[in-house]
Design an enzyme around this catalytic site. Sequence first.
Site, PDB file in Angstrom:
ATOM      1  N   CYS A 134       0.914  -1.134  -0.008  1.00  0.00           N
ATOM      2  CA  CYS A 134       0.048   0.060   0.002  1.00  0.00           C
ATOM      3  C   CYS A 134       1.005   1.302  -0.061  1.00  0.00           C
ATOM      4  O   CYS A 134       1.974   1.293  -0.215  1.00  0.00           O
ATOM      5  CB  CYS A 134      -0.937  -0.166   1.092  1.00  0.00           C
ATOM      6  SG  CYS A 134      -0.070  -0.041   2.825  1.00  0.00           S
ATOM      7  N   THR A 135       0.390   2.431   0.137  1.00  0.00           N
ATOM      8  CA  THR A 135       1.075   3.605  -0.124  1.00  0.00           C
ATOM      9  C   THR A 135       2.202   3.637   0.955  1.00  0.00           C
ATOM     10  O   THR A 135       3.262   4.034   0.436  1.00  0.00           O
ATOM     11  CB  THR A 135       0.198   4.992  -0.136  1.00  0.00           C
ATOM     12  OG1 THR A 135      -0.838   4.657  -1.071  1.00  0.00           O
ATOM     13  CG2 THR A 135       0.984   6.231  -0.125  1.00  0.00           C
TER      14      THR A 135
END
Length: 193
Positions: A134-135
Amino acid sequence: EGLNATFSVDKNYAEQFKSAIIDMVGTSDIVFKDSFTERHPFHDLKVKVRKEIVSLSRPDLVPREKNHHHLTPQEWHEAMKSPDVVVVDTRNSYEYEIGHFQGALDPKTREFNEFPEWVRQSQLPKDKKILIYCTGGIRCEKAILEMEEQGYKNVYQLEGGILNYLKEFPQGHWNGECFVFDYRVAVDQNLKP
């Protein structure tokens, strides 16, 4: 669940500011991810108290150990070379469209709380090594626990997320840009707006 924050501060005061945050929180066990831009990316200060940092409607799903199947950017980079891994993007589809790791599956979710149902329907092989990302690493902390609860035992998450990987491997296995949560919308592989 913890504390998640994004601040904008003049580069000359960054280290002093980090020290103040460490003192305020009362622990030096904080991961800072620096990113630079020519102007402040936030217009005002917002503080929100939530039951979950990222919502799965599962406040009971909390990591019990500090590094639960984390792969450093170097370990991730090497693991991505294997044809025997399944790579899953835990972000939303619009984030995936802006950029993603080579060969990553897009769960086609609009919101993170749709991820558990996608896992149930996905028919991902439970015997394969699964890499999730994810980010910044926050969503993965819950996504990995959800997947383990559904019977996946060989799941690994990218430590510090995409932003941490791009800091070390700007020309690595990433295609496109990375969505960020401020006026920049996305940063390129060199973490530039």
